[in-house]
Structure formats: structure tokens, C-alpha cells
Write a protein that holds these residues in place. Structure first.
Motif, short mmCIF file in Angstrom:
data_model
loop_
_atom_site.label_atom_id
_atom_site.label_comp_id
_atom_site.label_asym_id
_atom_site.label_seq_id
_atom_site.Cartn_x
_atom_site.Cartn_y
_atom_site.Cartn_z
N VAL A 228 31.56 86.68 -35.28
CA VAL A 228 30.10 86.53 -35.21
C VAL A 228 29.46 87.91 -35.04
N VAL A 229 30.01 88.67 -34.12
CA VAL A 229 29.48 90.02 -33.86
C VAL A 229 29.53 90.87 -35.12
N GLU A 230 30.64 90.78 -35.86
CA GLU A 230 30.77 91.58 -37.08
C GLU A 230 29.65 91.28 -38.07
N LEU A 231 29.37 89.99 -38.28
CA LEU A 231 28.31 89.63 -39.23
C LEU A 231 26.96 90.17 -38.77
N VAL A 232 26.66 90.05 -37.48
CA VAL A 232 25.36 90.51 -36.99
C VAL A 232 25.26 92.03 -37.10
N VAL A 233 26.34 92.73 -36.81
CA VAL A 233 26.32 94.20 -36.93
C VAL A 233 26.11 94.62 -38.38
N VAL A 234 26.77 93.95 -39.30
CA VAL A 234 26.60 94.29 -40.72
C VAL A 234 25.16 94.00 -41.16
N ILE A 235 24.60 92.89 -40.69
CA ILE A 235 23.19 92.59 -40.97
C ILE A 235 22.30 93.69 -40.42
N ALA A 236 22.55 94.10 -39.18
CA ALA A 236 21.74 95.15 -38.55
C ALA A 236 21.74 96.43 -39.36
N ARG A 237 22.86 96.73 -39.98
CA ARG A 237 22.98 97.97 -40.76
C ARG A 237 22.42 97.83 -42.18
N GLY A 238 22.00 96.62 -42.54
CA GLY A 238 21.43 96.41 -43.87
C GLY A 238 22.43 96.01 -44.92
N GLY A 239 23.67 95.75 -44.51
CA GLY A 239 24.73 95.47 -45.47
C GLY A 239 24.65 94.12 -46.16
N LEU A 240 23.80 93.22 -45.64
CA LEU A 240 23.71 91.89 -46.25
C LEU A 240 22.27 91.55 -46.64
N ASP A 241 21.43 92.56 -46.80
CA ASP A 241 20.02 92.32 -47.10
C ASP A 241 19.81 91.50 -48.37
N ASP A 242 20.74 91.61 -49.33
CA ASP A 242 20.62 90.84 -50.56
C ASP A 242 20.72 89.34 -50.32
N LEU A 243 21.23 88.95 -49.15
CA LEU A 243 21.40 87.52 -48.84
C LEU A 243 20.36 87.01 -47.85
N SER A 244 19.28 87.74 -47.69
CA SER A 244 18.19 87.28 -46.83
C SER A 244 17.73 85.89 -47.26
N GLY A 245 17.40 85.07 -46.27
CA GLY A 245 16.93 83.71 -46.54
C GLY A 245 18.03 82.68 -46.65
N ARG A 246 19.27 83.09 -46.38
CA ARG A 246 20.40 82.18 -46.57
C ARG A 246 21.15 81.90 -45.27
N TYR A 247 21.97 80.88 -45.35
CA TYR A 247 22.81 80.43 -44.24
C TYR A 247 24.19 81.07 -44.39
N LEU A 248 24.65 81.75 -43.34
CA LEU A 248 25.95 82.40 -43.33
C LEU A 248 26.78 81.82 -42.20
N ARG A 249 28.09 81.74 -42.36
CA ARG A 249 28.93 81.11 -41.34
C ARG A 249 30.10 82.01 -40.94
N ALA A 250 30.08 82.42 -39.69
CA ALA A 250 31.17 83.23 -39.16
C ALA A 250 32.46 82.42 -39.15
N GLY A 251 33.56 83.09 -39.40
CA GLY A 251 34.85 82.40 -39.43
C GLY A 251 35.19 81.85 -40.80
N THR A 252 34.17 81.66 -41.64
CA THR A 252 34.36 81.26 -43.04
C THR A 252 33.95 82.41 -43.94
N ASP A 253 32.77 82.94 -43.68
CA ASP A 253 32.29 84.11 -44.41
C ASP A 253 32.73 85.37 -43.68
N THR A 254 33.04 86.39 -44.44
CA THR A 254 33.27 87.71 -43.88
C THR A 254 32.28 88.67 -44.52
N ALA A 255 32.12 89.84 -43.93
CA ALA A 255 31.22 90.82 -44.52
C ALA A 255 31.65 91.13 -45.95
N ALA A 256 32.96 91.26 -46.18
CA ALA A 256 33.45 91.60 -47.51
C ALA A 256 33.18 90.48 -48.51
N SER A 257 33.43 89.24 -48.11
CA SER A 257 33.22 88.12 -49.04
C SER A 257 31.74 87.96 -49.36
#
Length: 280
Positions: A228-257
Motif C-alpha cells: 500500500v505504501v509503495e503505491l501511495v509513494v509512487v503516486i506522490a512522485r507523479g509516477g501514476l498520474d496517467d491513471l488519475s480517476g481510477r481504482y487501484l488495488r494494492a497486492g494485485t497492482d504493482t507500480a510496475a504493472s
């Protein structure tokens, strides 16, 4: 079409706001469990963090841990459902740490695991107030400043319970579905102005709440809170901005995927809450 950048990841279309990495975060429900882990994880990633919850003593411990990592922290004892308390807390955070450019709405409660008709009306509504009114009030207090500065990020700790029908704990389920609409609304209204919004489901992390639930009484496998922390940190750094507005799930999704999926370009309504049409 979005332009390509090195590494295959798609950059923003021409004219789209590029939001810098977050420097200051406000995390609610930060006195324990997932919220505490996120607050400390963000500090470890280099952010200053305002921690908000009702338990001032526990918040002081979290703030001490953050300061031990060399980052600034401010303690905000407040009830997320109280408009005046929320307004005062945000003002204090920004006076002491500077503009909040990452809001993490983590504070939440669950009602009794019974069908709707057996639930206590006042308790049911109280859960909705914490889980929905709280994120609404926090976003309402923080987002205008983000927009005035050219953007920012909002993360709601959502749940898989918000994506499907469940027999019991209906206040919790209703509230988590509502968060998907809140995040979607922020995205639709603010994306062009630099606002990025994410609904992050933490999976099933072992916490005081989940361990007390009948639904998880026999569970032997839990989601690692580090995911969970990893996803939030990546979001904080702007690494997932292309996925704004979407539902993400820790433990299933990874930053790389998730980065790979973002690189594919048009995702239509993937991971957005929609009503399915009749089969054809």
C-alpha cells in the motif's frame, strides 16, 4: 494521441499540466494501522507530513518517528467529520509545513456485520459521516489551494467492498462506493487544472479493524502494508498520474504493472465505476 517518452511510457498530451512530485502530505487516520504506515513511508520517501486523527498521543508518536527520519511533521488532532476542525487543521498544516500537495484520506470505520435492516440507524450514518463526509471536507479544504498552485494529488483509501454487492456492513460498502464517485468527480473537474485523484484499495491488511471482522476470522494470508505504501509513494512522485480517476488495488497492482498499463494509452473505462449494460 499522447506523445511517447523514453522507456515507452506515454507523456502528457500537449498542453496538459505536468504536476511536480509532492513535497508535503496530509494523512488522515494516521495514528495507527495503514495511515501510520503511509505517513511514515511518505516521510521516508522525503516528504514532510501532517498527521491527522483523534488520538493526539498516538499522533505525537507518529510525528516523532517522522522527525527521526529527518522530515518535518505536524500533529493535527481532529475529527474528520467536523468542518471547523478540518478547516483549522488544514490551516495549521499549511502554516507550519507549507502548501499541502498530497492529501491521503485514510480515516475510516466499519459498521456491524449485519444486514441493513438489523443495523442501528445512528451508527450506520455515523460510519458514512466518517468515511464520506470526512474525505469531502478534507478535499474541499485542500483542493482549492492545489488548483491555485497548478495542481496536486488526492488519494482516497477505498475498498473492493465499494465495487460489488455485499450482504452486510452496508454503511461501509455504501461509503466506499461513494469514494469512487468523489475521486471520479475530482478527476473530471480538476484534471485539466493539474488535479490528480486516485482510489486505492489496500487489499486486506492486518489491522485492528480487519482482525475484529467475522469476514476475516479464518484468514491466513494478508496484504503486506508495504504494498500500500509503495503505491501511495509512487503516486506522490507523479509516477501514476496517467491513471488519475481510477481504482487501484494494492497486492494485485504493482507500480510496475500499473505503469505498463498506462503506457498502453487509451484505457477507456477500465477501473472506473460503471453500470453494465444488458447482455447482448
Amino acid at each position: 494521441m499522447p506523445e511517447q517518452v523514453p522507456g515507452g511510457r506515454q507523456g502528457p498530451p500537449a498542453g496538459e499540466a505536468v504536476v511536480p512530485p509532492a513535497r508535503t502530505a496530509l494523512v488522515t487516520g494516521a495514528s495507527r494501522g495503514i495511515g501510520r504506515a503511509i505517513a511514515v513511508g511518505l516521510a521516508r520517501a522525503g516528504l514532510d507530513v501532517a498527521v491527522l486523527a483523534r488520538d493526539e498521543r498516538r499522533l505525537a508518536e507518529v510525528a516523532g518517528e517522522i522527525r527521526g527520519l529527518g522530515r518535518r511533521a505536524v500533529v493535527l488532532p481532529a475529527d474528520v467529520a467536523d468542518p471547523e476542525a478540518v478547516g483549522a487543521a488544514v490551516a495549521t498544516a499549511e502554516a507550519e509545513l507549507g502548501p499541502v500537495d498530497l492529501l491521503v484520506n485514510n480515516a475510516g470505520r466499519i459498521d456491524a456485520e449485519v444486514p441493513l435492516w438489523e443495523d442501528d440507524p445512528d451508527e450506520w450514518w455515523s460510519v458514512v459521516e466518517t468515511n464520506v463526509r470526512g474525505p469531502f471536507l478534507l478535499a474541499r479544504a485542500v483542493v482549492p489551494g492545489m488548483l491555485a498552485r497548478g495542481g496536486g494529488r488526492v488519494v482516497d483509501l477505498s475498498s473492493g467492498a465499494g465495487t460489488r454487492d455485499n450482504a452486510d456492513a452496508t454503511a461501509y460498502n455504501v461509503s466506499k462506493t461513494a469514494l469512487l464517485r468523489i475521486g471520479g468527480g475530482l478527476h473530471e473537474a480538476g484534471f485539466a487544472r493539474g488535479l490528480r485523484a486516485f482510489e486505492v484499495a489496500p487489499g486486506v491488511v492486518s489491522t485492528d479493524m480487519t482482525r475484529s471482522m467475522r469476514a476475516h476470522s479464518a484468514r491466513t494470508e494478508w496484504t503486506d502494508v508495504a504494498d500500500v505504501v509503495e503505491l501511495v509513494v509512487v503516486i506522490a512522485r507523479g509516477g501514476l498520474d496517467d491513471l488519475s480517476g481510477r481504482y487501484l488495488r494494492a497486492g494485485t497492482d504493482t507500480a510496475a504493472s500499473l505503469r505498463f498499463l498506462a503506457s498502453l494509452g487509451r484505457l477507456d473505462d477500465a477501473r472506473r465505476l460503471r453500470v453494465r449494460d444488458w447482455p447482448r
